[in-house]
Design a protein around this motif. Sequence first.
Motif, short mmCIF file in Angstrom:
data_model
loop_
_atom_site.label_atom_id
_atom_site.label_comp_id
_atom_site.label_asym_id
_atom_site.label_seq_id
_atom_site.Cartn_x
_atom_site.Cartn_y
_atom_site.Cartn_z
N LEU A 127 30.33 -117.81 -12.77
CA LEU A 127 30.51 -116.36 -12.72
C LEU A 127 29.28 -115.73 -12.11
CD1 LEU A 127 32.08 -115.82 -16.27
CD2 LEU A 127 33.27 -116.02 -14.08
N LEU A 128 29.48 -115.00 -11.03
CA LEU A 128 28.37 -114.38 -10.28
C LEU A 128 28.51 -112.87 -10.35
CD1 LEU A 128 25.93 -115.09 -8.49
CD2 LEU A 128 27.48 -115.01 -6.51
N ASP A 129 27.48 -112.21 -10.87
CA ASP A 129 27.53 -110.76 -11.02
C ASP A 129 27.54 -110.06 -9.67
OD1 ASP A 129 27.61 -110.82 -13.78
OD2 ASP A 129 25.43 -110.71 -14.00
N ALA A 130 27.97 -108.81 -9.66
CA ALA A 130 28.05 -108.00 -8.44
C ALA A 130 26.71 -107.99 -7.72
CB ALA A 130 28.47 -106.58 -8.77
N ASN A 131 26.75 -108.23 -6.42
CA ASN A 131 25.58 -108.19 -5.54
C ASN A 131 24.52 -109.25 -5.87
OD1 ASN A 131 26.56 -105.83 -4.09
ND2 ASN A 131 26.07 -104.68 -5.96
N LYS B 89 29.50 -109.92 -2.70
CA LYS B 89 29.44 -108.59 -2.10
C LYS B 89 30.44 -107.63 -2.75
CE LYS B 89 27.50 -109.93 2.34
NZ LYS B 89 27.58 -109.80 3.82
N SER B 90 31.10 -108.11 -3.82
CA SER B 90 32.02 -107.26 -4.57
C SER B 90 31.26 -106.37 -5.54
CB SER B 90 33.01 -108.13 -5.35
OG SER B 90 33.77 -108.94 -4.49
N GLN B 91 31.95 -105.41 -6.08
CA GLN B 91 31.37 -104.52 -7.09
C GLN B 91 31.72 -104.99 -8.50
OE1 GLN B 91 29.11 -102.14 -6.19
NE2 GLN B 91 29.45 -103.18 -4.22
N SER B 92 32.21 -106.21 -8.60
CA SER B 92 32.56 -106.76 -9.90
C SER B 92 32.12 -108.22 -9.96
CB SER B 92 34.07 -106.66 -10.12
OG SER B 92 34.77 -107.42 -9.14
N GLN B 93 32.16 -108.79 -11.14
CA GLN B 93 31.82 -110.20 -11.31
C GLN B 93 32.80 -111.07 -10.53
OE1 GLN B 93 32.19 -112.02 -15.32
NE2 GLN B 93 29.97 -112.20 -15.25
N THR C 108 41.23 -113.87 3.68
CA THR C 108 40.76 -114.47 2.42
C THR C 108 41.06 -113.57 1.23
OG1 THR C 108 38.50 -113.54 2.50
CG2 THR C 108 38.88 -115.63 3.66
N LEU C 109 40.99 -112.26 1.44
CA LEU C 109 41.24 -111.33 0.33
C LEU C 109 42.68 -111.41 -0.19
CD1 LEU C 109 39.23 -108.26 1.66
CD2 LEU C 109 38.69 -109.60 -0.38
N LYS C 110 43.59 -111.91 0.64
CA LYS C 110 44.98 -112.07 0.20
C LYS C 110 45.10 -113.15 -0.87
CE LYS C 110 47.05 -110.67 4.63
NZ LYS C 110 47.78 -111.14 5.82
N VAL C 111 44.25 -114.15 -0.80
CA VAL C 111 44.35 -115.28 -1.75
C VAL C 111 43.19 -115.33 -2.73
CG1 VAL C 111 45.74 -116.71 -0.21
CG2 VAL C 111 43.23 -116.85 -0.09
N TYR C 112 42.13 -114.56 -2.45
CA TYR C 112 40.92 -114.56 -3.29
C TYR C 112 40.31 -113.16 -3.18
CZ TYR C 112 36.32 -116.14 -5.01
OH TYR C 112 35.14 -116.31 -5.72
N PRO C 113 40.63 -112.27 -4.14
CA PRO C 113 40.33 -110.84 -3.99
C PRO C 113 38.88 -110.46 -4.29
CG PRO C 113 41.41 -111.21 -6.07
CD PRO C 113 41.38 -112.55 -5.38
N PHE C 114 37.96 -111.14 -3.59
CA PHE C 114 36.53 -110.86 -3.77
C PHE C 114 35.85 -110.87 -2.41
CE2 PHE C 114 38.09 -112.90 -7.61
CZ PHE C 114 37.65 -112.02 -8.59
N GLU C 115 34.91 -109.95 -2.26
CA GLU C 115 34.12 -109.92 -1.03
C GLU C 115 32.89 -110.79 -1.22
OE1 GLU C 115 33.35 -105.99 0.35
OE2 GLU C 115 35.42 -105.33 0.08
N PHE C 116 32.64 -111.67 -0.25
CA PHE C 116 31.57 -112.64 -0.40
C PHE C 116 31.02 -113.04 0.96
CE2 PHE C 116 35.32 -115.13 0.54
CZ PHE C 116 34.83 -116.09 1.43
#
Length: 282
Positions: A266-270, A129-133, A99-107
């Motif tokens: 838009l979802l903030d980190a954590n 679960k990312s450290q960014s929005q 998933t990170l290859k096409v959508y670079p966010f941990e969720f």
Amino acid sequence: MTTSISNNFLSAKINSKGAELFSLKTNNQEYIWEGNPDFWGKHAPVLFPIVGTLKNNSYQINEKKHKLSRHGFARDMTFELIEKTENSATFSIQSSEETLKVYPFEFELQIQYLLEEKKLNTSYKVINKSQSQMPFSIGAHPAFALNGNFEDFEIQFEKDEPLVYSLLENDLISNQTKTLEKQNGVVPLNYKLFENDALIFKNLVSKSLNILKNKTPLLKVDFQGFPHLGIWTKKDAPFLCIEPWYGYSDTNDSTGNLFEKEGIQLLDANEIFQSNFTIEIA
């Protein structure tokens, strides 16, 4: 793998692929479309992390281009069953190398199905679960079986309001709109309504609607909190999709920046996003 839940009024079945609902029935009637591939081979896919189509099927994050197909990847992933009771089931997927290859966010995405008397409550929980929005969209796509003549069915919206919808052009949202015509407060169904694909409602006041058959309520979809709605079928197909959404297809003039996408969440980190909708059998 199939998971079954039930109570005294209803039973439901969910496929671990896509955590897709494929049956909701009383003792004598099925309410979910059978998935005949001659018309449309799905039942009620979950749309994540986008709803609809991206312009050129791509987007940018920090000037890096990513490809992402229509409606995202969740509907094609195998979900894990993480909690089960007689009348409920909760499923989960998490970001992965793929998933990170096409959508670079941990969720993590959790979906719960809960039967309460004559209602099926579907809940979504998106955990960043990312450290960014994290920009995302999520939506439902349940197809309801309409047995009999399509013209015998009507839609009754919660509010008496102008039913203005956006038109699609090459799967993207155009600047053109139309207004659904009502007769005695309801919208009679006919296939001509869908000659240009789905009806996309950006700004409905109504947060629920009823499907009627021969003036008699069949079921109600309640989508409190969902800002957008799609309604869709295919020519001569005996089903109707009622689709509560957070987000929709790109517009024709989209920049491709996912953070700037019209309708994006838009979802903030954590942080955790939660929403739900219900299907109530009459």
